[in-house]
Write an enzyme that holds these catalytic residues in place. Structure first.
Site, short mmCIF file in Angstrom:
data_model
loop_
_atom_site.label_atom_id
_atom_site.label_comp_id
_atom_site.label_asym_id
_atom_site.label_seq_id
_atom_site.Cartn_x
_atom_site.Cartn_y
_atom_site.Cartn_z
N CYS A 195 0.83 -1.21 0.00
CA CYS A 195 0.00 0.00 0.00
C CYS A 195 0.86 1.27 0.00
O CYS A 195 0.63 2.18 -0.80
CB CYS A 195 -0.96 -0.02 1.18
N TYR A 196 1.85 1.33 0.89
CA TYR A 196 2.73 2.50 0.89
C TYR A 196 3.42 2.69 -0.46
O TYR A 196 3.42 3.80 -1.02
CB TYR A 196 3.79 2.39 1.99
#
Length: 391
Positions: A195-196
């Site tokens: 996600c990051y």
């Protein structure tokens, strides 16, 4: 011919794919919302692709179920959850009690002859050997980190154990959909991005490719909702520990660092090192990355914004916001969208890029479905047309 092959043939050879591409292109240009309804079992295609979800009792697993309910060609025929084996999905997630879905089974008891494709939502470190043992004809999207790092030595360094499926690693394609679309279309195994990294790479890769920013002095601070830590019981994630406060973690050693640096280095064709600090926020879902960069000599903030706007002009899920509008996690919640904008820093020659996604959707399950659509020759927005949840 298998159901998977038959359906792929219909889309790729029978003209359906080109028709959907034209419709999708028209929608993207007009930027108009489209209406949809949940697809019932009776409305599913007769040649539906049978899909399995490994680790269906976690947050990414249940998000996949939500999106697949709206998918006309994918049909869930297998779901695993070792600790919940034998239970119905409605008993694990009461909001799904009306869904007609198979009961959960342990991975060891799963019959993979009933599926054409698999989403693997299992924890890091456990995925490699399970995927290694799956039938070779299955299409696989892995949502863990086990196949994201191309260098198995990097995996050993950052995840504290040797890679156990080195041959499979060689064929894995990194699944950042808008960047590696052609490779994903031809892949059997796709490593879904973290996600990051998704929030960081979507804005930075096009700028790296065009040599508009310096390769050093990249400082990133990313904020995530608590769902990014998973659903397992952890003392640090209790409400009383999380609420009414924020805290940074994994400082200087977060496991997404080598993934980000790998992809930025590939885009720049040179080694790139970043400063990255993740922070946990007292909210269920959502993610924002604030990226501070040095512009290349002679480059302006407007140049950066124009490049991003051109690059994503025909992309349905990535939007570069107008004027000085700041991206907000509320405006992408529940959707597969990523919103980006660029701002001048008060320090001459530097710029601030802000990027937001829903960490469970574009940062996980939504992008995973986008990737499997690509792998199957289906329009990649299928099942992902839901609008953001607001308020």
């Amino acid at each position: 011919m298998s159901s998977m092959a038959a359906l792929r043939s219909i889309f790729m050879d029978g003209g359906c794919f080109s028709r959907f591409q034209e419709e999708s292109k028209s929608l993207k240009i007009r930027k108009m919302p489209t209406r949809f309804s949940v697809v019932s079992a009776a409305q599913k295609s007769d040649k539906s692709i049978k899909v399995g979800i490994l680790g269906a009792s976690g947050y990414t697993g249940v998000e996949l179920i939500r999106f697949l309910a709206n998918h006309p060609y994918f049909d869930i025929s297998l779901m695993t959850a070792d600790r919940k084996a034998g239970q119905s999905i409605g008993s694990v997630f009461p909001h799904l009690i009306t869904q007609d879905l198979p009961d959960l089974v342990a991975v060891k008891d799963a019959d993979f002859s009933t599926v054409d494709a698999v989403f693997c939502c299992l924890p890091h470190g456990t995925t490699q050997e399970i995927i290694k043992g799956l039938p070779s004809n299955l299409k696989i999207v892995d949502l863990s980190a086990d196949f994201r790092l191309r260098d198995i030595n990097d995996y050993g360094e950052w995840y504290g154990q040797p890679h156990k499926a080195t041959e499979l690693q060689k064929e894995a394609v990194y699944g950042l959909s808008e960047i590696y679309r052609k490779k994903i279309q031809n892949a059997r195994l796709v490593a879904n991005p973290g996600c990051y990294p998704t929030t960081v790479l979507l804005p930075l890769v096009p700028l790296m490719n065009s040599s508009l920013i310096a390769l050093d002095n990249i400082v990133i601070v990313s904020n995530s909702g608590v769902s990014g830590a998973g659903r397992s019981a952890k003392e640090a994630n209790l409400y009383t520990e999380i609420s009414e406060g924020i805290f940074s973690y994994g400082i200087t050693r977060h496991r997404h660092v080598p993934e980000i640096e790998q992809e930025l280095s590939n885009a720049a064709n040179s080694n790139v090192t970043i400063s990255f600090t993740p922070t946990l926020m007292p909210m269920s879902r959502g993610m924002q990355s604030t990226i501070n960069i040095q512009m290349a000599p002679g480059v302006s903030v407007e140049d950066l914004k124009q490049q991003l706007s051109r690059f994503y002009e025909n992309e349905e899920f990535v939007a570069v916001l107008p004027d000085n509008q700041a991206p907000h996690t509320k405006y992408v919640q529940g959707s597969n969208a990523c919103h980006i904008n660029v701002f001048p820093d008060r320090i001459p020659g530097r710029a601030i890029i802000i990027s937001v996604i829903d960490n469970l959707v574009k940062g996980a399950s939504g992008q995973a479905l986008q990737n499997l659509n690509l792998m199957m020759g289906i329009p990649e927005n299928t099942g992902l047309k839901c609008m953001p949840l607001f308020p």
